[in-house]
Design a protein around this motif. Structure first.
Motif, mmCIF file in Angstrom:
data_model
loop_
_atom_site.group_PDB
_atom_site.id
_atom_site.type_symbol
_atom_site.label_atom_id
_atom_site.label_comp_id
_atom_site.label_asym_id
_atom_site.label_seq_id
_atom_site.Cartn_x
_atom_site.Cartn_y
_atom_site.Cartn_z
ATOM 1 N N TYR A 252 10.566 -27.064 -20.380
ATOM 2 C CA TYR A 252 11.208 -26.318 -19.475
ATOM 3 C C TYR A 252 12.500 -25.948 -19.830
ATOM 4 O O TYR A 252 13.062 -24.413 -18.879
ATOM 5 C CB TYR A 252 10.965 -26.040 -17.609
ATOM 6 C CG TYR A 252 10.409 -27.201 -18.049
ATOM 7 C CD1 TYR A 252 8.291 -27.116 -17.841
ATOM 8 C CD2 TYR A 252 9.482 -28.628 -17.915
ATOM 9 C CE1 TYR A 252 7.930 -28.248 -17.796
ATOM 10 C CE2 TYR A 252 9.280 -29.825 -16.786
ATOM 11 C CZ TYR A 252 7.777 -29.430 -17.776
ATOM 12 O OH TYR A 252 6.947 -30.835 -17.446
ATOM 13 N N ARG B 199 16.093 -33.047 -26.312
ATOM 14 C CA ARG B 199 14.385 -33.156 -25.573
ATOM 15 C C ARG B 199 13.927 -34.541 -25.921
ATOM 16 O O ARG B 199 13.601 -35.346 -25.617
ATOM 17 C CB ARG B 199 14.405 -32.124 -25.472
ATOM 18 C CG ARG B 199 13.212 -32.530 -24.000
ATOM 19 C CD ARG B 199 12.398 -31.373 -23.652
ATOM 20 N NE ARG B 199 12.281 -30.503 -22.147
ATOM 21 C CZ ARG B 199 10.908 -31.312 -22.180
ATOM 22 N NH1 ARG B 199 10.233 -32.327 -22.444
ATOM 23 N NH2 ARG B 199 10.213 -31.361 -20.453
ATOM 24 N N HIS C 42 15.910 -37.706 -25.856
ATOM 25 C CA HIS C 42 15.653 -38.292 -24.385
ATOM 26 C C HIS C 42 14.183 -38.749 -24.058
ATOM 27 O O HIS C 42 14.326 -39.810 -23.633
ATOM 28 C CB HIS C 42 16.505 -36.632 -24.365
ATOM 29 C CG HIS C 42 16.151 -36.979 -22.705
ATOM 30 N ND1 HIS C 42 17.309 -37.549 -21.885
ATOM 31 C CD2 HIS C 42 15.643 -36.863 -21.213
ATOM 32 C CE1 HIS C 42 17.307 -38.059 -20.466
ATOM 33 N NE2 HIS C 42 15.938 -37.525 -20.225
ATOM 34 N N GLU D 123 4.253 -33.252 -27.379
ATOM 35 C CA GLU D 123 5.802 -33.968 -26.228
ATOM 36 C C GLU D 123 5.410 -35.546 -26.349
ATOM 37 O O GLU D 123 4.404 -35.429 -25.775
ATOM 38 C CB GLU D 123 5.153 -33.502 -25.172
ATOM 39 C CG GLU D 123 6.900 -33.558 -23.842
ATOM 40 C CD GLU D 123 6.512 -32.909 -22.755
ATOM 41 O OE1 GLU D 123 5.494 -32.277 -22.126
ATOM 42 O OE2 GLU D 123 7.744 -32.787 -21.962
ATOM 43 N N HIS E 94 11.974 -37.147 -13.084
ATOM 44 C CA HIS E 94 12.798 -37.763 -13.320
ATOM 45 C C HIS E 94 13.055 -38.992 -12.655
ATOM 46 O O HIS E 94 13.526 -40.622 -12.699
ATOM 47 C CB HIS E 94 14.119 -36.982 -13.049
ATOM 48 C CG HIS E 94 14.682 -36.592 -14.296
ATOM 49 N ND1 HIS E 94 14.330 -35.419 -15.184
ATOM 50 C CD2 HIS E 94 15.702 -37.139 -15.504
ATOM 51 C CE1 HIS E 94 14.676 -35.279 -16.235
ATOM 52 N NE2 HIS E 94 15.456 -36.169 -16.148
HETATM 53 C C1 HEM Z 1 17.473 -43.235 -16.060
HETATM 54 C C2 HEM Z 1 17.082 -41.731 -16.200
HETATM 55 C C3 HEM Z 1 16.385 -40.467 -17.052
HETATM 56 C C4 HEM Z 1 15.064 -40.615 -17.355
HETATM 57 C C5 HEM Z 1 14.431 -41.330 -16.353
HETATM 58 C C6 HEM Z 1 14.724 -39.335 -18.090
HETATM 59 C C7 HEM Z 1 13.481 -38.937 -18.145
HETATM 60 C C8 HEM Z 1 13.090 -37.926 -18.329
HETATM 61 C C9 HEM Z 1 12.119 -36.954 -18.225
HETATM 62 C C10 HEM Z 1 10.534 -37.659 -18.555
HETATM 63 C C11 HEM Z 1 11.983 -35.652 -19.201
HETATM 64 C C12 HEM Z 1 10.919 -34.451 -18.823
HETATM 65 C C13 HEM Z 1 10.764 -34.563 -17.879
HETATM 66 C C14 HEM Z 1 9.105 -33.285 -18.275
HETATM 67 O O1 HEM Z 1 8.707 -32.971 -18.740
HETATM 68 O O2 HEM Z 1 9.036 -33.000 -16.670
HETATM 69 C C15 HEM Z 1 13.183 -35.376 -19.097
HETATM 70 C C16 HEM Z 1 13.446 -34.141 -19.097
HETATM 71 C C17 HEM Z 1 15.344 -33.720 -18.973
HETATM 72 N N1 HEM Z 1 16.886 -34.598 -18.705
HETATM 73 FE FE1 HEM Z 1 16.197 -36.759 -17.655
HETATM 74 N N2 HEM Z 1 15.982 -38.854 -17.025
HETATM 75 C C18 HEM Z 1 17.273 -39.128 -17.372
HETATM 76 C C19 HEM Z 1 18.378 -39.420 -17.385
HETATM 77 C C20 HEM Z 1 19.017 -38.108 -17.544
HETATM 78 C C21 HEM Z 1 20.215 -37.762 -17.768
HETATM 79 C C22 HEM Z 1 21.213 -38.282 -16.990
HETATM 80 C C23 HEM Z 1 20.776 -36.018 -17.725
HETATM 81 C C24 HEM Z 1 21.668 -35.494 -17.746
HETATM 82 C C25 HEM Z 1 22.252 -34.614 -16.912
HETATM 83 C C26 HEM Z 1 18.847 -35.346 -18.321
HETATM 84 C C27 HEM Z 1 18.860 -34.246 -18.324
HETATM 85 C C28 HEM Z 1 17.601 -33.931 -18.752
HETATM 86 C C29 HEM Z 1 16.899 -32.862 -19.147
HETATM 87 C C30 HEM Z 1 18.368 -31.152 -19.579
HETATM 88 C C31 HEM Z 1 15.966 -32.776 -19.458
HETATM 89 C C32 HEM Z 1 14.823 -31.662 -19.695
HETATM 90 C C33 HEM Z 1 14.109 -30.812 -18.949
HETATM 91 C C34 HEM Z 1 14.101 -29.310 -18.801
HETATM 92 O O3 HEM Z 1 12.841 -29.679 -19.729
HETATM 93 O O4 HEM Z 1 13.740 -28.853 -18.132
HETATM 94 N N3 HEM Z 1 18.117 -37.121 -17.747
HETATM 95 N N4 HEM Z 1 14.139 -36.521 -18.704
#
Ligand code: HEM
Ligand code: HEM
Ligand SMILES: [Fe+2]
Lengths: 225, 463
Positions: free
Chosen positions: A67, B50, B53, B129, B343
């Motif tokens: 996104y 990403r 991540h 993805e 998330h």
């Molecule tokens: C254990 C903790 C976390 C989990 C389980 C997690 C999980 C995920 C998942 C599943 C996605 C893909 C989202 C989607 O496709 O809908 C994602 C994207 C992302 N996450 Fe995390 N995340 C975690 C922690 C964090 C932290 C601490 C940050 C920083 C603030 C972060 C920043 C992001 C960003 C910027 C994306 C990209 C979203 C986008 O494409 O708009 N995440 N994360």
């Protein structure tokens, strides 16, 4: 309920639903080909290029993906092919503020991508994305418009340009374009053939628009200060 | 207290690997969040960051679940793991394969042209993805999982104690392995590509993984509280049954707008709306069992277990149901609302699950009955409060995006770079809060049972 009954319910119930799911899957597979145009060699090659550069790591397509960047499902309906090709090959050459990096896409790869994106735009998505329902309301409530403003709207300039925060970001912001010293004549020339004033321009040419309309449009542009 | 079977200690290898990747995941998550504010902040582009991540996330959760299984199966079968050397081989082979995949992503990030097409498939990154891993890595992953499953089945065959918990656990793992296969072939047609892609993604998180979670929930309640197996297993069957009855056809909530026939709007809408029901049942189960609790020594373990049940329901259930009906999803599909749900669901359902299993099993692995539990709570609150605020922030960004871009027709980029900027900044700040929580947890993991524990009350000593 005994544990054994609960277990059997779990196993056979799940199998039951899975079988229904498989049935629907078979039916869907049979229908999918009829819901999109034929897949040519270029479309297939374009899909491979799409995967090679991991476009989905920033963009969504059919609404799925990341996104960070705009959805690609209808992009070829929103922007002309010439512009898109130039953008794909060098985003910041077209728009210095672009967030998309230069990925090294070749001219041939760009053509294949466009074939793929054209194919995608014709997929029957059950009407997605829907038309913005509040946009109509906003324009009805808007000010009575000058002729130049009407041309600006009907030609879809706002897909790429924005005025006072409304519109796209692919081309320069036009909110104060009248203040940069260029007169109406320059604008008409630029609109007719952007390359004549800026050889690297990616803006589409509007030579096909009646001269009178272009003059009105140019007159409107110089008032933006 | 110590482990009954020495080979259960192999779990620790997998936990350690999981935790290292967890740290990496959160670090790159913060970089990704900052790239929303300034795209050029880092040498690797957003897509690479990403990919790292979400792949780190999925892999560390799987490693954690494998570790947990290596602990649970011997315990339930009342015997040593069938082959410890095989388990170690499987571990190191997995680490090597994942390491190679990560290097490949980084290489491709530095030079996209390195991602050559060889025999009709990409060499370093498949560009899909979550399942970006290239085909050769898919094959290695399948081999690793097969070795793992084989070892577990052989262990069970040694004593043939078919307990419900391990039956459901292994069943869930087999389903998980099978559902990796639909992501392993190329389709020319993007609609079919996405159709099968959702089999992997959806039937994992809302199918097989949730089944595994049901089994582990029962196991953890039994271990921490000493609750009766009979009752736990009955409710477990009912819970995981409902998970699959609703979750399998619930896959339809991804088939509304991707070129598939419109009957999925009915199938997906109805069944996915029911998906929160089994998750609520799990919460009720956790509370019902906890009320019986007497003399719980591993309070932190129980605390995480109950928190997992609650946040599974909130993240997957509540944040899922808000956008699952086609009438809503047509506006929210592919917006920040999806990220917010992603998330909270992953955090509540699986991050907390693996951490719970770690707290429930580590004391025995380290051979202690009690341990200093204060850091476990500290880590929980840092992580959970930060995550809740990240999710609220991104839900806010999603609402602005849906309103301005989807309803009013403003430009995507304009909404992202102007109207949502503050949301990105706040998310990044809470991301750092989450990192602090993660660091406390990682530190605690290495410390559990290795420092003097607080004295036990006499009643607890007997238990
Ligand atoms: C254990 C903790 C976390 C989990 C389980 C997690 C999980 C995920 C998942 C599943 C996605 C893909 C989202 C989607 O496709 O809908 C994602 C994207 C992302 N996450 Fe995390 N995340 C975690 C922690 C964090 C932290 C601490 C940050 C920083 C603030 C972060 C920043 C992001 C960003 C910027 C994306 C990209 C979203 C986008 O494409 O708009 N995440 N994360
Ligand atoms: C633990 C369970 C769950 C996890 C980990 C999870 C995770 C995710 C993730 C990561 C996505 C984004 C996928 C992408 O990148 O496109 C997603 C999408 C979605 N999830 Fe879930 N989910 C869970 C359960 C649920 C439940 C129970 C519901 C419904 C009640 C639900 C409804 C949805 C919907 C409707 C979407 C599509 C969003 C869109 O159209 O963009 N999820 N989920
Ligand atoms: Fe789903």
């Amino acid at each position: 309920m005994t544990n054994k009954a609960a277990r059997n319910l779990f196993i056979f119930g799940s199998l039951f639903f899975f079988v229904i799911f498989l049935g629907l899957t078979v039916d869907t597979m049979n229908q999918i080909d009829g819901r999109a145009p034929e897949i040519t060699k270029d479309v297939d090659a374009g899909k491979m290029v799409w995967q090679k550069y991991d476009c989905i790591g920033c963009h969504t397509i059919l609404g799925n993906g990341s996104y960070f960047a705009p959805d690609m499902t209808k992009i070829v309906e929103q922007k002309p092919a010439g512009y898109l090709k130039q953008f794909l090959m060098d985003p910041r050459g077209v728009n210095p503020k672009a967030a998309m990096p230069k990925l090294g896409i070749s001219s041939q790869e760009a053509d294949q991508l466009l074939a793929f994106l054209t194919w995608i735009s014709k997929v029957d998505t059950n009407g997605w994305p829907p038309k913005p329902i509040l946009a109509a309301a906003a324009s009805v409530a808007g000010q009575p418009q000058s002729r130049g403003q009407q041309v600006y709207q009907s030609q879809g300039c706002s897909a790429c340009h924005s005025i006072k925060g409304i519109g796209g970001t692919s081309g320069p912001d036009l909110t104060k374009v009248g203040a940069n010293g260029k007169d109406a004549e320059w604008h008409v020339k630029h609109l007719k053939d952007p390359h004549s004033v800026n050889p690297k321009s990616a803006m589409p040419a509007y030579g096909g628009v009646p001269e009178a309309d272009l003059k009105e449009l140019a007159a409107y542009l110089v008032t933006l200060k | 207290m110590t482990v009954k079977y020495q080979s259960q200690k192999i779990a620790q290898y997998f936990y350690t690997f999981a935790i290292v990747l967890f740290l990496v995941q959160v670090l790159v998550g913060i970089i990704a969040a900052v790239q929303f504010i300034n795209p050029d902040i880092f040498i690797l582009n957003f897509n690479t960051i990403r990919t790292l991540h979400i792949n780190a996330l999925v892999v560390w959760l799987l490693a954690g679940l494998m570790g947990a299984t290596y602990y649970v199966v011997p315990e339930e079968s009342e015997t040593e793991v069938w082959s410890l050397p095989l388990a170690k081989l499987q571990f190191w082979a997995t680490v090597a394969a994942i390491g190679a995949v990560v290097l490949g992503y980084i290489w491709m990030g530095l030079d996209p042209q390195a991602n050559k097409t060889v025999m009709g498939t990409q060499l370093l990154n498949e560009g899909r993805e979550y399942i970006e891993a290239p085909r050769w890595a898919d094959a290695l992953i399948v081999v690793s999982v097969l070795l793992f499953l084989f070892n577990m089945f052989m262990t069970m065959l040694k004593t043939k104690k078919w307990t419900g918990i391990q039956g459901v656990l292994l069943g869930g793992l087999v389903f998980l392995a099978l559902m990796y296969l639909p992501g392993m072939f190329y389709t020319k047609n993007m609609i079919k590509d996405q159709f099968w892609w959702w089999w992997v993604i959806h039937l994992w998180v809302e199918g097989s993984w949730e089944v595994i979670a049901g089994a582990l929930l029962a196991f953890m309640l039994m271990k921490t509280i000493g609750a009766k197996r009979e009752v736990l297993e009955k409710w477990m069957y009912i819970e995981v049954g409902f998970v699959l009855f609703t979750g399998i056809l619930g896959t339809g909530h991804h088939y509304y707008f991707i070129g598939t026939p419109s009957y999925w709007k009915w199938v997906g809408g109805i069944f996915s709306s029911l998906e929160p029901v089994p998750l609520l049942l799990m919460v009720w189960d956790a509370f019902r069992t906890t009320r019986e609790a007497r003399n719980v020594t591993n309070k932190a373990g129980l605390f995480y277990t109950v928190a997992h049940a609650i946040f599974n329901f909130v993240g997957a259930g509540l944040w899922g149901i808000i956008h699952t009906l086609p009438q809503v999803n047509q506006w929210t599909h592919g917006t920040q609302i999806t990220t917010a749900h992603g998330h909270l669901a992953f955090y509540g359902a699986y991050v907390l699950l693996v951490i719970s299993m770690i707290y429930v099993t580590m004391p025995a692995i380290r051979g202690v009955t009690t341990y200093n539990q204060s850091r476990a709570y500290l880590a929980f609150w840092w992580m959970t409060i930060s995550m809740v605020f990240i999710v609220l922030t991104i839900t806010g960004a999603g609402m602005v995006q849906v309103y301005m871009e989807r309803l009013m027709g403003l430009d995507y980029e304009a909404v992202k770079t102007v109207y949502n900027m503050w949301f990105w900044i706040i998310r990044a700040i809470f991301g750092v809060g989450f990192l602090i929580g993660t660091a406390i947890f990682v530190y605690d993991f290495f410390k559990i049972g290795k420092e003097p524990a607080p004295a036990l009350a006499p009643a607890e000593q007997k238990a």
